[in-house]
Design an enzyme around this catalytic site. Structure first.
Site, short mmCIF file in Angstrom:
data_model
loop_
_atom_site.label_atom_id
_atom_site.label_comp_id
_atom_site.label_asym_id
_atom_site.label_seq_id
_atom_site.Cartn_x
_atom_site.Cartn_y
_atom_site.Cartn_z
N ASP A 1 0.80 -1.23 0.00
CA ASP A 1 0.00 0.00 0.00
C ASP A 1 0.84 1.28 0.00
OD1 ASP A 1 1.01 -0.33 2.54
OD2 ASP A 1 -0.91 -0.38 3.58
N HIS A 2 2.10 1.21 0.36
CA HIS A 2 2.93 2.42 0.46
C HIS A 2 3.63 2.75 -0.86
CE1 HIS A 2 2.32 1.94 4.76
NE2 HIS A 2 3.05 3.00 5.03
N ASP B 1 3.95 -1.38 11.35
CA ASP B 1 3.50 -0.05 11.01
C ASP B 1 2.92 0.56 12.28
OD1 ASP B 1 2.73 1.64 8.31
OD2 ASP B 1 1.42 2.04 10.02
N SER C 1 6.69 7.15 12.89
CA SER C 1 6.67 5.89 12.16
C SER C 1 7.48 4.79 12.86
CB SER C 1 7.26 6.15 10.78
OG SER C 1 7.87 4.99 10.27
N ARG D 1 9.26 2.69 11.26
CA ARG D 1 10.27 2.22 10.30
C ARG D 1 11.59 1.90 10.99
NH1 ARG D 1 9.92 8.11 7.52
NH2 ARG D 1 7.77 7.41 7.61
N ARG E 1 -0.61 12.60 10.38
CA ARG E 1 0.70 13.21 10.66
C ARG E 1 0.90 14.44 9.79
NH1 ARG E 1 3.72 7.45 11.27
NH2 ARG E 1 3.20 7.28 13.48
C1 MIC Z 1 4.04 6.29 8.29
O1 MIC Z 1 2.87 6.61 8.40
O2 MIC Z 1 4.99 7.01 8.63
C2 MIC Z 1 4.35 4.91 7.76
C3 MIC Z 1 4.99 5.09 6.45
O3 MIC Z 1 3.17 4.18 7.57
C4 MIC Z 1 5.25 4.21 8.77
C5 MIC Z 1 5.87 2.97 8.31
C6 MIC Z 1 7.01 3.18 7.37
O4 MIC Z 1 7.79 4.11 7.52
O5 MIC Z 1 7.12 2.34 6.49
C7 MIC Z 1 4.60 3.93 10.12
O6 MIC Z 1 3.72 4.63 10.51
O7 MIC Z 1 5.06 3.02 10.84
FE1 SF4 Z 2 -0.10 4.69 5.19
FE2 SF4 Z 2 1.24 5.38 7.41
FE3 SF4 Z 2 -0.27 7.15 6.09
FE4 SF4 Z 2 -1.44 5.20 7.40
S1 SF4 Z 2 -0.20 6.82 8.28
S2 SF4 Z 2 -1.95 5.89 5.33
S3 SF4 Z 2 0.00 3.50 7.08
S4 SF4 Z 2 1.58 6.15 5.33
#
Ligand code: MIC
Ligand code: SF4
Length: 643
Positions: A64-65, A119, A534, A536, A379
C-alpha cells in the site's frame, strides 16, 4: 477492583513477566501484518531465521505504500513480497486492495486477539477490541517465527467518554482533543482504553479513527470494547462468527483516568507541524487553502467518503483548491462506485486516487510552495508531504470538505448544510479476489528478488570502548521522518540499505551520511521523545550501517527505542537532563568498558574529550535487551541462542 479489557487480553496471551507497569512482559502474537515499505526488510529477516512456515494464526502482507512505480524498484518489491508470502504461508493483499489497517479491520481483525504490525498505526484494529501493536519489522519477523513479543508492561489509562457527539463533531475531534490535552508524548508507556456510555454513541468508524491516531500520542496501543456495534460491523463484513463480547469488568483498575464530555467538543484542527498543535477550527477560520486530501488509514472509510459526497452534492470544489479523495480499500472503492458516491465526488471536481497511502507518505501530491493543505490524515510533520515549506493541517473529513468548498479554513457548522447522518451499510461488498491465500503446496515456489533487493548487512558485536564524535545534536520530538525520510524518491530504496543510508538525517544535515562514513563511528545526541512517529526500523538500521554506535537523549519514543536495541545501537539517556547542554555537536565522547559495565549493571560515564569532564548516562535495558545490544542486534542474538 475489576480488570481493564487490555489487561484481560494481555493475561490470556502472557508468556512471561508480571503485569505491573514498567516490568518486561512477553505476549503471544496471534496475527501479524506488514506493509511493503517495512515488509521487504521484515521478510528478509524472517528468511534469515530459516523457518519453513509462519507460526502465527494469520499473517498478512499488504502492499500500500510504494505504489508509485516510477522505476522497477517498487514492482520488484511487490513481486518479492508475493513470492515470499506464498512460500511461507502468508496472505498477500495485492497492490490496489487498499491500506493495510483498513483492509485488516474489514477482512481479518478479531476481537480479543493480539496483532503485531510493522507499522505504527497497527492499533487501528483496537477499534474492534483487538490488542493491536505497532513494532519494527524485525519484531514482526520474530513473531512470525513463533517468538513472543517483548514489551514493557504499559500503564492502562481509562478514558471515560460521556454524552454524545454533536452534529459535525466526529471521532477525529475526540482524538485531536486527546492530543491537545496529552501532547505527542502523553501516551508513552500507556495503553489508552475507552469506556463509558459515550462509546456506545460513537460509530465503529469513529472508534477506528480514534485508535488509529492514538499512535500520535506515542501510546503502545488504544482499545475499545467489543459490543453490539462491533458485532453489526463484523456481520456486515460476513464475519459475524468471529465476534465475541468483550468489556472491562465493572470498576476497572485503571492506572490513570481521563474524562471527555463528548457534548462539549467542537470541530478541531491540528496546525503545522505537529498533530498535538490543536485548536478549534472556529479560531482559525479564513486561512486560504490550496489543497484538501481525504484519505489515509485514519479517515478513508465508506462512511468518510459518503460524508464528503453528501456535502459536495450540487456544489463544486473551490477554484483555488485541489481536492483528492482516496477510498481506503477496494471494498470502499467498490461500494462508492456502486451507490453513486463516486459520481458525486467526480462531478464536484475532486481527484480520485487509488486505494493506498499516497499523499500521506509523500507518494505524490506534494502541495505548492508555502501553501496550506488540509488533510484527514494523522501526521503533519514538516516536509512529510514532499514540500519542505508546505503547511499541513489535520482535521475530520467534514472539516476538510468544508475547506474544499469554500477555499478557506471553515467550520462546517457555518456552511448552512443540515447535519448529515450516514447509515452504516447492512452488508459490505465482499470480494476478496485481491487477497491471495497461501497455497497448500509450496515446494516449487521460488522467491523472486530484483536487483534493488540487497541482502541484510551483518553487524559486529558492541565494542568494549565507544570512542566517537557527536555528529549531530538535535532537539525535542525528533521524528523517524527526520532520521530516515520517506517520500517518492527515498521510499523505493527500503530494500537496499546501502542506498537508503545516503539519506539518513538528510532533512537536517545532508552531509550526515558522508561525515559518518568518513568518521567510521558516530554518536547522536537528542532531546525528549526522540524517534516519535513511524515504526520504520530503517531509522535504526540505516544509521547503524553508517556506524552509529550510541544515541544519547533525554527520552525515547517506544518503537524507535525497541528498533535501536534490535539493531545493536546503545540507547542512553542523560542521568541529569541538563547535561544535554554540556555536549556540543562535533564533540568527541569516550565511553569506556561498555560491555563490562552493562553486564554488571554498573554506571556508564561518557568523557567529553574537549572539556575532559564526565557525564553520567542511564540505560534501562532488561537482561535480554542487554544481550541483544551487546551481541550487535536481535538477529545475532536469536541466531546465537538457537544453536
Ligand atoms: C508512516 O505513516 O509514517 C508509515 C509510512 O506508515 C510508517 C511505516 C514506514 O515508515 O514504512 C509507520 O507509521 O510506521
Ligand atoms: Fe499509510 Fe502510514 Fe499514512 Fe497510514 S499513516 S496511510 S499507514 S503512510
Amino acid at each position: 477492583m475489576g480488570s481493564s479489557l487490555a489487561k484481560k487480553i494481555i493475561k490470556k496471551h502472557l508468556v512471561s513477566g508480571k503485569m505491573s507497569p514498567g516490568e518486561e512482559i512477553a505476549i503471544k502474537i496471534d496475527q501479524t501484518l506488514t506493509q511493503d515499505a517495512t515488509g521487504t526488510m521484515a521478510y528478509l529477516q524472517f528468511e534469515s531465521l530459516g523457518i519453513p512456515k509462519v507460526r502465527t494464526k494469520v499473517s498478512v502482507s499488504y502492499v500500500d505504500h510504494n505504489m508509485l512505480q516510477t522505476g522497477f524498484e517498487n514492482a520488484d518489491d511487490h513481486r518479492y513480497l508475493q513470492s515470499v508470502a506464498a512460500k511461507y504461508g502468508i496472505y498477500f493483499s495485492r497492490p490496489g486492495n487498499g491500506i493495510c489497517h483498513q483492509v485488516h479491520r474489514e477482512r481479518f481483525g478479531e476481537p480479543g486477539l493480539t496483532l503485531l504490525g510493522s507499522d505504527s498505526h497497527t492499533p487501528t484494529n483496537g477499534g474492534l477490541g483487538m490488542l493491536a501493536i505497532g513494532a519494527g519489522g524485525l519484531d514482526i519477523a520474530l513473531a512470525m517465527a513463533g517468538e513472543p513479543f517483548y514489551m514493557t508492561m504499559p500503564k492502562i489509562v481509562g478514558v471515560h467518554l460521556k454524552g454524545k457527539l454533536k452534529n459535525w463533531v466526529t471521532g477525529k475531534d475526540v482524538i485531536l482533543e486527546m492530543l491537545r490535552r496529552l501532547t505527542v508524548k502523553g501516551g508513552i508507556g500507556k495503553i489508552i482504553e475507552y469506556y463509558g456510555e459515550g462509546v456506545l454513541a460513537l460509530s465503529i468508524h469513529d472508534r477506528f479513527t480514534i485508535s488509529n491516531m492514538g499512535a500520535e500520542l506515542g501510546a503502545t496501543t488504544s482499545i475499545f470494547p467489543s459490543d453490539e456495534l462491533t458485532k453489526k460491523y463484523l456481520i456486515a463484513q460476513g464475519r459475524g462468527k468471529v465476534w465475541k463480547k468483550l468489556s472491562p469488568d465493572p470498576k476497572p483498575d485503571y492506572d490513570e483516568h481521563i474524562e471527555i464530555d463528548l457534548d462539549k467538543l467542537e470541530p478541531l484542527i491540528a496546525q503545522p507541524h505537529s498533530p498535538d498543535n490543536v485548536v478549534k477550527v472556529s479560531e482559525i477560520e479564513g486561512i486560504p487553502v490550496a489543497q484538501v486530501c481525504i484519505g489515509s488509514c485514519t479517515n478513508s472509510s465508506y462512511h468518510d467518503l459518503a460524508i464528503a459526497a453528501e456535502m459536495l452534492k450540487g456544489k463544486h470544489v473551490h477554484p483555488n483548491v485541489s481536492m483528492t479523495l482516496t477510498p481506503g480499500s477496494k471494498q470502499v472503492f467498490e461500494m462508492i462506485a456502486k451507490d453513486g458516491i463516486l459520481e458525486t465526488i467526480i462531478a464536484a471536481g475532486a481527484r480520485v486516487l487509488e486505494s493506498a497511502c499516497g499523499p500521506c507518505i509523500g507518494m505524490g501530491l506534494a502541495p505548492a510552495s508555502g501553501s496550506v493543505s488540509v488533510r484527514s490524515f494523522n501526521r503533519n510533520f514538516e516536509g512529510r508531504s514532499g514540500t519542505a515549506d508546505a503547511k499541513v493541517y489535520l482535521a475530520s473529513p467534514e472539516v476538510c470538505t468544508a475547506c474544499a468548498i469554500t477555499g478557506v479554513i471553515t467550520d462546517p457548522r457555518n456552511l448552512n448544510i443540515k447535519g448529515i447522518r450516514i447509515k452504516e451499510p447492512k452488508k459490505y461488498i465482499i470480494n476478496d479476489n485481491m487477497i491471495i491465500p497461501p497455497p497448500k503446496k509450496v515446494d516449487n515456489i521460488t522467491v523472486l528478488r530484483g536487483p534493488n533487493i540487497k541482502p541484510l548487512p551483518a553487524f559486529e558485536p558492541m565494542p568494549d570502548t565507544i570512542q566517537a564524535k557527536v555528529l549531530l545534536k538535535v532537539g525535542d520530538n525528533i521524528t523517524t521522518d527526520h532520521i530516515m525520510p520517506a517520500g517518492a524518491k527515498i521510499l523505493p530504496l527500503r530494500s537496499n540499505i546501502p542506498a537508503i543510508s545516503e539519506y539518513v538525517f538528510s532533512r537536517i544535515d545532508s552531509e550526515f551520511p558522508k561525515k559518518a562514513k568518513e568518521a567510521g563511528h558516530c554518536i547522536v545526541v537528542g532531546g525528549d521523545n526522540y524517534g516519535q512517529g513511524s515504526s520504520r526500523e530503517h531509522a535504526a538500521l540505516a544509521p547503524k550501517y553508517l556506524g552509529l554506535q550510541a544515541v544519547i537523549v533525554k527520552s525515547f519514543a517506544r518503537i524507535h527505542l525497541a528498533n535501536l536495541i534490535n539493531f545493536g545501537i546503545l540507547p542512553l539517556t542523560f542521568s541529569n537532563p541538563s547535561d544535554y547542554d554540556l555536549i556540543n555537536q562535533g564533540d568527541e565522547l569516550e565511553i569506556k568498558d561498555v560491555r563490562k559495565i552493562i553486564s554488571e549493571n554498573g554506571v556508564l560515564k561518557a568523557r567529553i574529550v574537549r572539556s575532559n569532564s564526565y557525564i553520567e548516562l542511564n540505560y534501562t535495558l532488561t537482561p535480554r535487551q542487554k544481550e541483544i545490544v551487546l551481541s550487535g542486534g536481535a538477529l545475532n542474538y536469536v541466531k546465537l541462542n538457537r544453536k
